[in-house]
Design an enzyme around this catalytic site. Structure first.
Site, short mmCIF file in Angstrom:
data_model
loop_
_atom_site.label_atom_id
_atom_site.label_comp_id
_atom_site.label_asym_id
_atom_site.label_seq_id
_atom_site.Cartn_x
_atom_site.Cartn_y
_atom_site.Cartn_z
N GLY A 1 14.49 57.91 -20.69
CA GLY A 1 13.88 57.76 -19.38
C GLY A 1 14.92 57.77 -18.27
N SER A 2 14.59 57.10 -17.18
CA SER A 2 15.43 57.14 -15.99
C SER A 2 16.69 56.31 -16.14
CB SER A 2 14.64 56.64 -14.77
OG SER A 2 14.44 55.24 -14.86
N SER A 3 17.70 56.67 -15.36
CA SER A 3 18.96 55.92 -15.36
C SER A 3 18.73 54.50 -14.87
CB SER A 3 19.99 56.64 -14.48
OG SER A 3 21.19 55.91 -14.40
N ARG A 4 17.87 54.33 -13.89
CA ARG A 4 17.62 52.99 -13.34
C ARG A 4 17.08 52.05 -14.41
NH1 ARG A 4 13.03 52.58 -8.89
NH2 ARG A 4 11.85 53.12 -10.77
N THR A 5 16.07 52.50 -15.16
CA THR A 5 15.50 51.66 -16.20
C THR A 5 16.49 51.47 -17.34
OG1 THR A 5 13.28 52.45 -15.66
CG2 THR A 5 13.57 51.38 -17.79
N GLU B 1 18.97 57.32 -23.57
CA GLU B 1 19.11 58.70 -23.10
C GLU B 1 18.53 58.74 -21.70
OE1 GLU B 1 18.75 62.01 -21.61
OE2 GLU B 1 16.87 62.00 -22.72
N CYS C 1 15.22 66.68 -19.00
CA CYS C 1 16.47 65.95 -18.76
C CYS C 1 17.64 66.91 -18.56
CB CYS C 1 16.78 65.03 -19.94
SG CYS C 1 15.53 63.78 -20.25
#
EC number: 1.2.1.71
Length: 488
Positions: free
Chosen positions: A221-225, A244, A278
């Protein structure tokens, strides 16, 4: 609605309301409640109870269940492709390829397990040295929305194969695909408690990640999460964490003979899946001068003919929608912000229908933007950067905190070797789309793109831990005793 599957039983969720919408029509496709913290705990306990029985099965017995799952996926292939298409917005032709990838994951995972985490032995002195692998136990899998079947499958299949039991929390944007996938596992004969489905959004995810009963968490998922999960697991070396998290991927174009081949490869890299892979190219590095101008003119001309359409539109479109109206608005805002800071429009990304999450391809020249944001803009917006020399292009390509994918289009093998040596990415391609990842190879990056736990073919590595043994069939004294020890 029975939205959760815990200990072999479907039950209503007691958490937040989850509604899945068709991103084009806004029709409600699935509605239910997510798992509460108490239900997360119930699922963890169910998984813990199921773990010994599943782990103690022979490898061949577990493979038999996985192969039965592949057969059920094939049986339901049309329904799954339809569900993926309507819930994500991707065209049916692309949804069908995702189902095929799900089926193929079984055989690839078995091959990977045997190669990377199987059993090996050999003589060592008067003993036998044996290497075996054991499962971690109870693992959580957090799935993304862009490949709601294939990417969670890429964690779940190798985890189950290794003997783990799984708590699956899909994206709250694609709960219907997750439900259909779990039903295929049930039809395949997977024992109760071995795979538990926990629908829900942020609150469910927080409760699951924080539960002390899990032994690991696998996330796409997202970099933030992902960063939040990494911080949450800080100081917990007893938990295995695989992340990832995408990238701000560069694609360098050198002066090539076949401009149309370059244009086609750029479009495949930037706009397939509406830019929601991605590995999609986010930054296109083009040489300054007449040749670069000609390439961009051709790229803009061809991209302008690409229309985004509904998943079941005929003839089939190349691009579907982005995942939601919220995502579409965020991408349009990002485009406006870049233009306000000095970017130039080459091809404006547009939303043809205000009530639909359909976006046309966008291409903007950000060369003059003084401080370009190093963010993954997850959609069909390609940022062009002009470069004066090849060394400068490589430096610009590496000017990111991410490191997932990078590519070069060039007729020169020497330049590719230079690019490969200096690129900081886990996937480096030459004259092929950035989006051409294969399950038969590892998939992962460096920097903000992950935590050095490559998935795909290397997923076996984080699904089991090695156990090294020295073994002898009988207990005997050595021929020579260690100095200082007397037995007489």
């Amino acid at each position: 609605m029975n939205s959760l599957y815990i200990a072999g039983v479907w039950q209503d969720g007691q958490g937040e309301v989850v509604n899945s919408l068709n991103p084009v029509t806004q029709q409600v496709l699935w509605s239910g409640r997510g798992a509460s913290a108490a239900q997360v705990e119930q699922a963890v306990q169910a998984a813990r109870q199921a773990f010994p029985g599943w782990a103690l099965l022979s490898l061949d017995q577990r493979i038999a269940v996985l192969e039965a799952f592949a057969a059920r996926l094939k049986h339901h292939a049309d329904a799954l492709a339809q569900c993926i298409g309507e819930e994500t917005g991707k065209p049916l032709w692309e949804s069908a390829t995702e189902v095929t990838s799900m089926v193929n994951k079984i055989a690839i995972s078995v091959q990977s397990y045997r190669e990377r985490t199987g059993e090996k032995s050999g003589p060592l002195g008067d003993a036998t040295a044996v290497l075996r692998h054991k499962p971690h136990g109870v693992v959580a899998v957090f799935g993304p929305y862009n490949f709601p079947g294939h990417l969670p499958n890429g964690h779940i299949v190798p985890a189950l194969l290794a003997g783990n039991v799984v708590l699956f929390k899909p994206s709250e944007l694609t709960p219907k695909v997750a439900e259909l996938t779990v039903k295929c596992w049930i039809e395949a004969g997977l024992p109760a408690g071995v795979l538990n489905l926990l629908q829900g959004g942020r609150e469910t995810g927080i409760a699951l990640a924080a539960n002390p009963g899990i032994d690991g968490l696998f996330f796409t998922g997202s970099s933030r999460t992902g960063n939040a999960l990494h911080q949450q697991f800080a100081g917990r070396p007893d938990k295995i964490l695989a992340l990832e998290m995408g990238g701000n991927n560069p694609l360098i174009v050198d002066q090539v003979q076949d401009i149309d081949a370059a244009v086609y490869t750029i479009i495949q890299s930037a706009f397939i899946s509406a830019g929601q892979r991605c590995t999609c190219a986010r930054r296109l590095l083009v040489p300054e001068g007449d040749w670069g101008d000609a390439l961009l003119a051709r790229l803009v001309g061809v991209s302008a003919t690409i229309e985004a359409g509904a998943f079941d539109q005929q003839p089939a479109p190349f691009m579907g929608s982005v995942i939601s109206l919220e995502a579409a608005r965020a991408l349009l805002d990002a485009q406006r912000n870049l233009l306000a800071n000095g970017a130039l429009t080459l091809l404006e990304m547009r939303q043809p229908q205000p009530g639909a999450a359909l976006l046309t391809p966008g291409i903007i020249d950000v060369s003059a933007v003084p401080e370009r944001p190093d963010e993954e803009l997850f959609g069909p917006l390609l940022q062009v950067i002009r470069y004066a020399g090849f060394d400068a292009a490589i430096a610009e390509a590496n000017a990111t905190r991410y490191g997932l994918a990078a590519g070069l289009l060039s007729d020169s093998e020497a330049r590719y070797q230079q690019f490969w040596l200096h690129s900081r990415a886990g996937i480096v391609n030459w004259n092929k789309p950035l989006t051409g990842a294969a399950s038969s190879a590892p998939f992962g990056g460096v920097g903000a793109s992950g935590n050095h736990r490559a998935s795909a073919y290397y997923a076996a590595d984080y699904c089991a831990y090695p156990v090294a043994s020295l073994e002898a069939g009988s207990l005997t004294l050595p021929a020579t005793l260690t100095p200082g020890i007397r037995l007489s």
